[in-house]
Design an enzyme around this catalytic site. Structure first.
Site, PDB file in Angstrom:
ATOM      1  N   LYS A 110       0.815  -1.218   0.000  1.00 45.19           N
ATOM      2  CA  LYS A 110       0.000   0.000   0.000  1.00 45.19           C
ATOM      3  C   LYS A 110       0.851   1.271   0.000  1.00 45.19           C
ATOM      4  O   LYS A 110       0.387   2.332  -0.394  1.00 45.19           O
ATOM      5  CB  LYS A 110      -0.963  -0.025   1.183  1.00 45.19           C
ATOM      6  CG  LYS A 110      -2.030  -1.101   1.001  1.00 45.19           C
ATOM      7  CD  LYS A 110      -3.081  -1.081   2.084  1.00 45.19           C
ATOM      8  CE  LYS A 110      -4.233  -2.004   1.760  1.00 45.19           C
ATOM      9  NZ  LYS A 110      -3.898  -3.435   1.907  1.00 45.19           N
TER      10      LYS A 110
HETATM   11  C1  LIG Z   1      -4.533  -4.535   1.310  1.00 41.33           C
HETATM   12  C2  LIG Z   1      -3.764  -5.786   1.188  1.00 41.33           C
HETATM   13  C3  LIG Z   1      -4.122  -6.783   0.249  1.00 41.33           C
HETATM   14  C4  LIG Z   1      -5.352  -6.694  -0.623  1.00 41.33           C
HETATM   15  O1  LIG Z   1      -5.229  -5.703  -1.590  1.00 41.33           O
HETATM   16  P1  LIG Z   1      -6.517  -5.175  -2.381  1.00 41.33           P
HETATM   17  O2  LIG Z   1      -6.052  -4.020  -3.162  1.00 41.33           O
HETATM   18  O3  LIG Z   1      -7.513  -4.795  -1.329  1.00 41.33           O
HETATM   19  O4  LIG Z   1      -6.993  -6.289  -3.206  1.00 41.33           O
HETATM   20  C5  LIG Z   1      -3.305  -7.904   0.159  1.00 41.33           C
HETATM   21  N1  LIG Z   1      -2.223  -8.052   0.941  1.00 41.33           N
HETATM   22  C6  LIG Z   1      -1.851  -7.126   1.848  1.00 41.33           C
HETATM   23  C7  LIG Z   1      -0.649  -7.375   2.683  1.00 41.33           C
HETATM   24  C8  LIG Z   1      -2.602  -5.953   1.994  1.00 41.33           C
HETATM   25  O5  LIG Z   1      -2.231  -5.041   2.905  1.00 41.33           O
END
Ligand SMILES: *Cc1c(COP(=O)(O)O)cnc(C)c1O
Length: 479
Positions: A110
């Protein structure tokens, strides 16, 4: 490039307006009014650095920001200070490739989007004046990445709610050890749904929202999807070059396996594919909360309650970005634009009210030949972490392990598969210890948090208490 809403209820607007809007004002999601085709630029792009490539891609979508302004925003977001090992290195693990997206400040993918979003917010405020107060709710990774994206920035305060005692201790400390004046952590005496409900109620109070210029950083913000498109191109180019293939050749393609919750990350891959990124297909991987798998294999979007798993960031029932995909899906299958907006609205209302939604599968293989889908059980995930460690001395976090497990099951002969690694394993030490039998998941930066001072407000599970806290805090901050 202009931006419209999936529900057809906003005037077309510019990129920066779309970024500040977050959710579209008509309740839909903001999307670009066209998807650029970049097929004739692949050869030129294939040798660019990450930042150069990001500039080319973002510039296509941010036509209201001059290139000379975009360049420093991108360079600051992806500087070596924040990403000592690069933004998106791809490594070989057995016969798969792993795209490591967790080298940023909070060790989860993220960061790629939120580092850029923080810069975009600051840029808009510097040009237009005013302030932005971000209100968010997190079950873990989003909170720390959002805080890292805006800490210390002028004109921005962030209020981040997390359920007290229900995130992992490491995740909580990643947030509460940030002591910048503009960062306000709130531990709510409740669960994640309570935090999210309080956020929605406060953001839905338009008078409150206006008075305090409330903004959002959740994954529906278009800039987050956009930032994530870049690494699909970068990784595909890198792996194809390694194989001695020319990106302009028709059969030079890779497949991405993407662990998914809110359908944000994989949606970025879908956009990359429509733009002409050399992608053969996308493999969507869910944990036991497998609603998206049901949709892509059977055309059913059944509602139930989320079960807790070792990959908590994917324990999701309503995928907040799914409406964007559904928009294009409905668009492909209907001629009349007004009927289409109504059909989409109807579908989303069914979901929001807890009903089941159906569409007819196109082919025996499912809804979309570009997206295959499969789920992984908790046992699968533990076995995959253990096996990958034993065989390759490579440690997967549980989210990444969902993707790797599904990739191994779905991979066809000769297919080049790149698995997205979404978090560093040290963010989920308990699951790792359970899988391999030893506490081997460490990261210096996370270990160092243990002794740092923290600041966090403990509040009851009550909208009014959170509202009072925001008002009192902002009165003190902005006299
Ligand atoms: C947020 C997250 C996901 C999922 O990502 P999306 O964009 O919601 O599909 C997967 N793995 C981790 C470690 C995350 O923080």
């Amino acid at each position: 490039m202009k931006y419209i809403s999936t529900r057809g209820g906003i005037e077309p607007c510019e990129f920066l307006d779309a970024v500040m809007m977050g959710l579209a004002d008509d309740g839909g999601l903001v999307i670009p009014d066209a998807i650029p085709d970049v097929r004739d630029r692949l050869s030129d792009w294939s040798t660019l650095s990450y930042n150069e490539l990001a500039l080319e891609i973002v510039a296509l979508f941010a036509t209201d920001v001059p290139r000379e302004d975009l360049r420093p925003l991108i360079e600051r977001a992806y500087s070596a200070d924040h990403w000592p090992d690069g933004v998106a290195p791809t490594v070989a693990v057995g016969d798969l490739h792993v795209l490591e997206l967790w080298h940023g400040p909070t060790l989860a993918f993220k960061d790629v989007a939120l580092q850029l979003l923080g810069n975009l917010f600051e840029y808009v405020l510097a040009r237009r004046g005013g302030r932005l107060n971000i209100l968010g709710a997190t079950s873990g990774d989003t909170g720390s990445a959002a805080i890292a994206g805006v800490r210390g920035r002028a004109g921005i305060d962030i209020f981040m709610m997390h359920p007290r005692g229900r995130t992992s201790p490491v995740q909580a400390r990643q947030m509460t050890t940030v002591l910048d004046e503009n960062v306000h952590n709130i531990a709510v005496e409740g669960d994640f749904d309570d935090c999210q409900r309080i956020m929605k109620e406060l953001a839905g109070d338009l008078a409150f929202k206006r008075r305090y210029s409330l903004g959002a950083v959740n994954s529906v913000n278009w800039a987050r999807v956009l930032a994530q498109i870049v690494y699909y191109f970068k990784s595909a180019f890198g792996v194809l070059a390694q194989q001695g293939k020319d990106v302009a050749e028709k059969d030079a393609t890779v497949t991405f396996a993407v662990p998914t919750g809110n359908f944000g990350d994989i949606l970025a891959g879908w956009y990359a594919m429509q733009m002409g990124c050399p992608i053969k297909r996308l493999i969507l991987a869910t944990n036991v909360n497998d609603i998206l798998k049901q949709f892509f294999t059977k055309g059913i979007y059944p509602r139930s309650t989320a079960k807790p798993t070792s990959s908590p960031s994917m324990d999701i029932q309503i995928s907040s970005n799914f409406e964007r995909y559904l928009y294009y899906y409905v668009n492909r299958h209907s001629r009349n634009i007004d009927a289409m907006a109504d059909r989409l609205k109807g579908m989303m209302q069914i979901l929001e009210h807890g009903g089941n939604m159906y569409v007819k599968p196109n082919t025996p293989d499912g809804i979309d030949p570009q997206i295959a889908a499969e789920s992984a059980s908790e046992q699968d995930v533990m076995a995959t972490i253990a096996e990958t460690w034993r065989q390759h001395r490579y440690l997967l976090d549980p989210h990444t392990a969902v993707g790797v497990r599904v990739a191994r099951r779905m991979r066809r002969d000769g297919e080049t598969v790149i698995c997205l690694a979404t978090a560093h394993p040290a963010k989920f030490p308990t699951a790792i210890e359970q899988a391999v039998g030893e506490a081997i998941a460490h990261h210096n930066r996370l270990d160092a948090l243990a002794t740092l001072p923290t600041r966090c407000a403990d509040l009851p599970n009550d909208k009014q208490a959170v509202r009072d806290f925001i008002e009192t805090t902002l009165k003190r901050r902005i006299p």
